[in-house]
Design a protein around this motif. Structure first.
Motif, PDB file in Angstrom:
ATOM      1  N   MET A  61       0.862  -1.356  -0.104  1.00  0.00           N
ATOM      2  CA  MET A  61      -0.008  -0.113  -0.082  1.00  0.00           C
ATOM      3  C   MET A  61       0.908   1.166  -0.102  1.00  0.00           C
ATOM      4  O   MET A  61       1.805   1.342   0.656  1.00  0.00           O
ATOM      5  CB  MET A  61      -0.826   0.001   1.297  1.00  0.00           C
ATOM      6  CG  MET A  61      -1.875   1.157   1.344  1.00  0.00           C
ATOM      7  SD  MET A  61      -2.950   0.969   2.842  1.00  0.00           S
ATOM      8  CE  MET A  61      -3.665   2.923   2.862  1.00  0.00           C
ATOM      9  N   GLN A  62       0.310   2.217  -0.938  1.00  0.00           N
ATOM     10  CA  GLN A  62       1.053   3.369  -0.871  1.00  0.00           C
ATOM     11  C   GLN A  62       0.241   4.413  -0.617  1.00  0.00           C
ATOM     12  O   GLN A  62      -0.942   4.632  -1.307  1.00  0.00           O
ATOM     13  CB  GLN A  62       1.882   3.663  -2.218  1.00  0.00           C
ATOM     14  CG  GLN A  62       2.783   2.815  -2.523  1.00  0.00           C
ATOM     15  CD  GLN A  62       3.767   3.253  -3.681  1.00  0.00           C
ATOM     16  OE1 GLN A  62       3.508   3.525  -4.313  1.00  0.00           O
ATOM     17  NE2 GLN A  62       5.283   3.102  -3.133  1.00  0.00           N
ATOM     18  N   GLY A  63       0.391   5.404   0.300  1.00  0.00           N
ATOM     19  CA  GLY A  63      -0.551   6.424   0.652  1.00  0.00           C
ATOM     20  C   GLY A  63       0.114   7.880   0.387  1.00  0.00           C
ATOM     21  O   GLY A  63       1.282   7.806   0.723  1.00  0.00           O
ATOM     22  N   GLN A  64      -0.975   8.897   0.354  1.00  0.00           N
ATOM     23  CA  GLN A  64      -0.482   9.970   0.267  1.00  0.00           C
ATOM     24  C   GLN A  64      -1.403  10.880   1.178  1.00  0.00           C
ATOM     25  O   GLN A  64      -2.529  10.704   0.907  1.00  0.00           O
ATOM     26  CB  GLN A  64      -0.165  10.868  -1.060  1.00  0.00           C
ATOM     27  CG  GLN A  64       0.424  12.180  -0.841  1.00  0.00           C
ATOM     28  CD  GLN A  64       0.770  12.924  -2.183  1.00  0.00           C
ATOM     29  OE1 GLN A  64      -0.112  12.622  -3.216  1.00  0.00           O
ATOM     30  NE2 GLN A  64       1.701  13.890  -2.191  1.00  0.00           N
ATOM     31  N   ARG A  66       4.029  11.316   2.083  1.00  0.00           N
ATOM     32  CA  ARG A  66       3.958   9.880   1.480  1.00  0.00           C
ATOM     33  C   ARG A  66       4.055   8.757   2.542  1.00  0.00           C
ATOM     34  O   ARG A  66       5.095   9.077   3.471  1.00  0.00           O
ATOM     35  CB  ARG A  66       4.659   9.525   0.257  1.00  0.00           C
ATOM     36  CG  ARG A  66       4.137  10.218  -1.070  1.00  0.00           C
ATOM     37  CD  ARG A  66       4.880   9.527  -2.237  1.00  0.00           C
ATOM     38  NE  ARG A  66       4.397  10.635  -3.342  1.00  0.00           N
ATOM     39  CZ  ARG A  66       3.574  10.572  -4.145  1.00  0.00           C
ATOM     40  NH1 ARG A  66       2.476   9.619  -3.760  1.00  0.00           N
ATOM     41  NH2 ARG A  66       3.070  11.513  -5.089  1.00  0.00           N
ATOM     42  N   SER A 104       4.188   4.281   3.035  1.00  0.00           N
ATOM     43  CA  SER A 104       3.886   2.856   2.367  1.00  0.00           C
ATOM     44  C   SER A 104       4.186   1.913   3.310  1.00  0.00           C
ATOM     45  O   SER A 104       4.772   1.923   4.374  1.00  0.00           O
ATOM     46  CB  SER A 104       4.972   2.867   1.185  1.00  0.00           C
ATOM     47  OG  SER A 104       6.217   3.004   1.859  1.00  0.00           O
ATOM     48  N   SER A 108      -1.409  -4.098  -5.265  1.00  0.00           N
ATOM     49  CA  SER A 108      -1.051  -3.077  -4.798  1.00  0.00           C
ATOM     50  C   SER A 108      -2.292  -1.875  -4.503  1.00  0.00           C
ATOM     51  O   SER A 108      -3.303  -2.492  -5.222  1.00  0.00           O
ATOM     52  CB  SER A 108       0.046  -2.514  -5.986  1.00  0.00           C
ATOM     53  OG  SER A 108      -0.819  -2.132  -7.172  1.00  0.00           O
ATOM     54  N   GLU A 151      -2.911   2.275  -4.337  1.00  0.00           N
ATOM     55  CA  GLU A 151      -2.643   3.618  -3.870  1.00  0.00           C
ATOM     56  C   GLU A 151      -3.793   4.421  -3.580  1.00  0.00           C
ATOM     57  O   GLU A 151      -4.655   4.377  -4.139  1.00  0.00           O
ATOM     58  CB  GLU A 151      -1.885   4.271  -5.198  1.00  0.00           C
ATOM     59  CG  GLU A 151      -0.498   3.829  -5.392  1.00  0.00           C
ATOM     60  CD  GLU A 151       0.029   4.512  -6.758  1.00  0.00           C
ATOM     61  OE1 GLU A 151      -0.335   5.546  -6.952  1.00  0.00           O
ATOM     62  OE2 GLU A 151       0.673   3.804  -7.378  1.00  0.00           O
ATOM     63  N   TYR A 152      -3.571   5.352  -2.393  1.00  0.00           N
ATOM     64  CA  TYR A 152      -4.760   6.249  -1.935  1.00  0.00           C
ATOM     65  C   TYR A 152      -4.331   7.236  -1.656  1.00  0.00           C
ATOM     66  O   TYR A 152      -3.338   7.457  -0.846  1.00  0.00           O
ATOM     67  CB  TYR A 152      -5.615   5.232  -0.886  1.00  0.00           C
ATOM     68  CG  TYR A 152      -6.821   5.533  -0.534  1.00  0.00           C
ATOM     69  CD1 TYR A 152      -7.913   5.479  -1.293  1.00  0.00           C
ATOM     70  CD2 TYR A 152      -7.148   6.598   0.474  1.00  0.00           C
ATOM     71  CE1 TYR A 152      -9.263   5.787  -1.325  1.00  0.00           C
ATOM     72  CE2 TYR A 152      -8.622   6.955   0.592  1.00  0.00           C
ATOM     73  CZ  TYR A 152      -9.368   6.840  -0.188  1.00  0.00           C
ATOM     74  OH  TYR A 152     -10.729   7.390  -0.023  1.00  0.00           O
ATOM     75  N   ARG A 153      -5.177   8.440  -1.794  1.00  0.00           N
ATOM     76  CA  ARG A 153      -4.836   9.751  -1.355  1.00  0.00           C
ATOM     77  C   ARG A 153      -5.927  10.198  -0.254  1.00  0.00           C
ATOM     78  O   ARG A 153      -6.950   9.920  -0.300  1.00  0.00           O
ATOM     79  CB  ARG A 153      -5.020  10.571  -2.445  1.00  0.00           C
ATOM     80  CG  ARG A 153      -3.989  11.752  -2.424  1.00  0.00           C
ATOM     81  CD  ARG A 153      -4.130  12.435  -3.717  1.00  0.00           C
ATOM     82  NE  ARG A 153      -5.071  13.544  -3.993  1.00  0.00           N
ATOM     83  CZ  ARG A 153      -4.819  14.863  -4.037  1.00  0.00           C
ATOM     84  NH1 ARG A 153      -3.627  15.044  -4.448  1.00  0.00           N
ATOM     85  NH2 ARG A 153      -5.944  15.707  -4.173  1.00  0.00           N
TER      86      ARG A 153
END
Ligand code: BEZ
Ligand code: FE
Length: 296
Positions: free
Chosen positions: A131-134, A182, A184, A276, A278-280
């Motif tokens: 997971m990658q977040g911003q 960010r 992760s 994967s 990705e979420y903002r």
């Protein structure tokens, strides 16, 4: 006043409450009485039904323990918790990320994990998730130094505190956003799970022919001074219960883009297929405060 008949009961109660010095209590209690009475009149509530309702509330209260709150669960399955949450947390307002319920499984002291680190603390079979977040403000500017507390159920739909097979604090971790806002992590893809059905709430769901499932999700609690603490959930987009969440927690903004990959994973031991996300997350200015933990 001396009541002449059923039409005057509401008026009598409202009159009795009129002297409440606290204006907000006066407003809330009066509206509650008006709506409760209107509801009873609309369905022509029988005495047996009134007794049944009171008994359900008594049993729900008695079913509450340090680790389970049947009264909140009742509010959840009636949609009241989500309604109150969305009314008070800018759904449809300037935030892209609506808030969602805290739920009963947040724990205050989960461990810090470096960005990119894993939140597995014991072997947890299931597809790997990166997971990658911003985290950004309402103008899209990155928020650095925000604390992002993540917790989730396992691929068999159990939180660590419900499952003796998982280590303490498994699938929980706290991250700090970098200068680009960010963070992760590595985890496993969560599964959906049923809410407890062994109490009065379960009886109600059965009587209504409703399933007890929540769609798979990852919880997040974002904390940074100067911003309103954001409590939310990101849902697995392919979950079969996305449109019928038993607690009505799914809003459009919260459906995550979980991508399945058959290619070589970013870390060799991750296996295939891997996922994967990705979420903002968008935070609004406001008060940073932590909720009272529902469990220890
Ligand atoms: C949860 O997401 O953890 C949850 C929320 C409401 C009721 C039960 C579980
Ligand atoms: Fe949950």
């Amino acid at each position: 006043m001396i009541i002449k008949g059923e039409e005057q009961v509401t008026e009598a109660v409202l009159e009795a409450m009129q002297g409440t010095p606290d204006a907000r209590l006066r407003e809330v209690a009066s509206a509650l009485v008006r709506h409760l009475h209107a509801f009873a009149a609309e369905v022509r509530l029988t005495e047996e039904e009134w007794e049944l309702g009171v008994d359900a509330l008594i049993r729900s209260g008695k079913a509450c323990t340090d680790s389970h709150n049947e009264m909140i669960l009742l509010s959840d399955v009636l949609g009241l918790s989500t309604l109150v949450c969305l009314m008070n947390n800018g759904a449809g307002g300037p935030t892209e990320t609506a808030a969602a319920l805290l739920g009963p499984f947040w724990r205050m002291h989960s461990l810090h994990v470096a960005n990119g680190g894993s939140i597995l603390r014991s072997e947890t079979p299931g597809p790997t998730l990166f997971m990658q977040g911003q985290v950004v403000d309402t103008e899209g500017k990155p928020i650095s130094g925000a604390e992002v507390d993540i917790w989730q159920a396992s691929p068999v739909g159990m939180y660590e505190n419900q499952d003796p097979g998982q280590a303490d604090m498994n699938l929980r971790g706290k991250f700090t956003t970098d200068e680009d806002g960010r963070f992760s992590l590595r985890s496993v893809k969560p599964a959906g799970y049923p809410v407890p059905t062994d109490g009065p709430v379960g009886d109600l769901l059965k009587a209504q022919k409703r399933h007890p499932y929540r769609p798979a999700h990852i919880h997040a609690l974002l904390f940074k001074q100067g911003f309103k603490t954001l409590v939310t959930q990101v849902f697995v987009d392919e979950d079969e219960h996305l449109e019928t969440d038993v607690v009505f927690g799914v809003t459009e903004a919260l459906v995550g883009d979980f991508q399945q990959h058959e290619s070589e994973p970013p870390e060799p031991d991750a296996g295939t297929p891997w996922y994967s996300l990705e979420y903002r997350f968008v935070m609004t200015p406001g008060e940073a405060k932590l909720p009272v933990p529902p469990i220890k």
